[in-house]
Design an enzyme around this catalytic site. Structure first.
Site, PDB file in Angstrom:
ATOM      1  N   GLY A   7       0.863  -1.254   0.079  1.00 10.07           N
ATOM      2  CA  GLY A   7      -0.093   0.022  -0.002  1.00 10.07           C
ATOM      3  C   GLY A   7       0.731   1.276  -0.047  1.00 10.07           C
ATOM      4  O   GLY A   7       1.649   1.361   0.806  1.00 10.07           O
ATOM      5  N   SER A   9       1.142   5.332  -0.046  1.00 12.92           N
ATOM      6  CA  SER A   9       0.270   6.531  -0.014  1.00 12.92           C
ATOM      7  C   SER A   9       1.119   7.690  -0.249  1.00 12.92           C
ATOM      8  O   SER A   9       0.669   8.849  -0.627  1.00 12.92           O
ATOM      9  CB  SER A   9       0.175   6.888   1.669  1.00 12.92           C
ATOM     10  N   GLY A  10       2.285   7.488  -0.925  1.00  6.74           N
ATOM     11  CA  GLY A  10       3.241   8.497  -1.429  1.00  6.74           C
ATOM     12  C   GLY A  10       4.150   9.247  -0.361  1.00  6.74           C
ATOM     13  O   GLY A  10       4.828  10.210  -0.550  1.00  6.74           O
ATOM     14  N   CYS A  94     -10.893   3.476   9.451  1.00  7.37           N
ATOM     15  CA  CYS A  94     -10.240   3.453   7.931  1.00  7.37           C
ATOM     16  C   CYS A  94      -9.485   2.249   7.665  1.00  7.37           C
ATOM     17  O   CYS A  94      -9.466   1.826   6.598  1.00  7.37           O
ATOM     18  CB  CYS A  94      -9.453   4.907   7.849  1.00  7.37           C
ATOM     19  N   GLY A 119       3.505   0.637   5.297  1.00  2.00           N
ATOM     20  CA  GLY A 119       4.515   1.414   6.073  1.00  2.00           C
ATOM     21  C   GLY A 119       4.182   1.645   7.349  1.00  2.00           C
ATOM     22  O   GLY A 119       4.813   2.435   8.260  1.00  2.00           O
ATOM     23  N   CYS A 193      -5.973  13.089   7.415  1.00  2.60           N
ATOM     24  CA  CYS A 193      -5.850  13.405   5.956  1.00  2.60           C
ATOM     25  C   CYS A 193      -6.751  14.479   5.628  1.00  2.60           C
ATOM     26  O   CYS A 193      -6.574  15.271   5.124  1.00  2.60           O
ATOM     27  CB  CYS A 193      -5.765  12.276   5.146  1.00  2.60           C
TER      28      CYS A 193
END
Length: 351
Positions: A7, A9-10, A94, A119, A193
């Site tokens: 996964g 997220s950047g 989430c 991460g 976020c």
């Protein structure tokens, strides 16, 4: 060759997790969930960085449009909670309903890959004596994120890998720089976020809940000031009350029916016990009798001794050895035995 979905997220953490696994010989597929538009790790800016990391590592990159799921499971959940006078914890929900569950299904059903990695700073072990996966704190206690993962199921833990669980954040940065990752020096996300994308929680809530002025009162109902919407207040809050008083005042209750914010001194904001619902037993099966543990009632709170008393309907009562300040309905209560996360749930009520 072992295959795994990571996964992405950047951010630096997920990028480094992907690089570590790739270096170890895994056939890595990057997977980014498109949750919403705007700034922040989970959004468009993060997707661009995630795509560039995949290009840099020479791995495939999948993007899944999860905006409708995120809106229904997280945004609507937050708005409903704040409107009802509680302070919801979106991250644990989430992780279970938007991230780990859907990512595992996508990996298995669409890609034929059995495991995912993220991460997160946490560790997973397996206890063969009870045939159960255990969730443990990360080695780096300052970055431990197990608190937000308490709602993961046994199936999710069995299918997940946390490559950063046994290293320090400073080591993550070093490894990222060693691999030459473009995210090595990327600033950390400091907020939810949704907060980052809207500028503040107040700005986010004002998009969904119309401000409604009301009274700020003490325990006896005396009016001390005015508020512009109870959704902007949380139990234990001291700043931003706009009241000049001889001693510091804290929010000790939110009366939705009367649209009142109730304040008092610090002692009146402390409680000996609370009830927790939506409990998920993680590293152990639900016990048939009370157990002793250490509990965190907020992410950054220190673990404190507690008796955990199982009730019916996936609920428990927590009785603290000493009164705890700012027990907040809607927030997570997560209990541990040392570094082993035993279980957790959502604070339902004080007392």
């Amino acid at each position: 060759m072992n295959k795994i979905v990571v996964g992405l997220s950047g951010g630096v953490d997920s990028s480094t997790a992907a690089a570590i696994l790739h270096h170890q010989g895994y056939e890595v597929v990057g997977l980014t969930l498109w949750l919403m538009k705007g700034k922040g790790q989970c959004c468009s800016e993060g997707m661009v960085d995630a795509a560039q990391i995949c290009e840099q590592l020479g791995i495939p990159h999948e993007i899944v449009d999860s905006r409708d799921l995120f809106q229904a499971s997280i945004v609507d959940y937050l708005v409903e909670g704040y409107g009802a006078g509680i302070t919801p914890l979106p991250c644990s929900q989430c992780n279970r309903t938007v991230k780990f569950g859907p990512m595992l299904r996508y990996a298995r059903e669409k890609l034929g890959i059995e495991k995912i990695a993220t991460g997160h700073y946490a560790q997973i072990s397996y206890d063969g004596s009870v045939d159960r996966y255990q969730l443990r704190r990360a080695v780096d206690s300052t970055k431990d994120q197990s608190y937000f993962l308490y709602d993961l199921t046994q199936e999710m833990l069995a299918g997940s890998v946390f490559p950063l669980g046994d290293i320090a954040k400073t080591e993550t940065r070093r490894i990222a720089a060693e691999f030459g990752l473009k995210t090595a020096d990327k600033a950390e996300s400091q907020d939810l976020c949704l907060v980052e994308s809207n500028g503040s929680m107040r700005a986010f809530l004002d998009k969904y809940i119309a401000p409604l002025k009301g009274d700020i009162v003490d325990k006896d109902g005396r009016v001390l000031g005015q508020h512009d919407g109870i959704q902007h207040y949380t139990i234990g809050q001291r700043k931003g009350l706009g009241i000049a008083w001889a001693e510091p005042l804290y929010v000790i209750g939110l009366d939705v029916a009367r649209n009142r914010v109730i304040v008092g001194d610090r002692a009146s904001a402390a409680q000996n016990e609370c009830t927790v619902n939506r409990v998920n037993w993680v590293s152990i099966a639900e016990p048939g009798a009370p157990i002793r543990a250490e509990v965190q009632i907020r992410y950054r709170s220190h673990p404190v001794p507690v008796s955990v008393i199982p009730l019916a309907d996936a609920r428990v009562k927590l009785i603290f050895d000493e009164p705890q300040f700012g027990i907040t309905p809607g927030q997570g209560a997560v209990w541990y035995d040392g570094d082993i996360l035993l279980g957790g749930g959502i604070i339902e009520s004080q007392g």
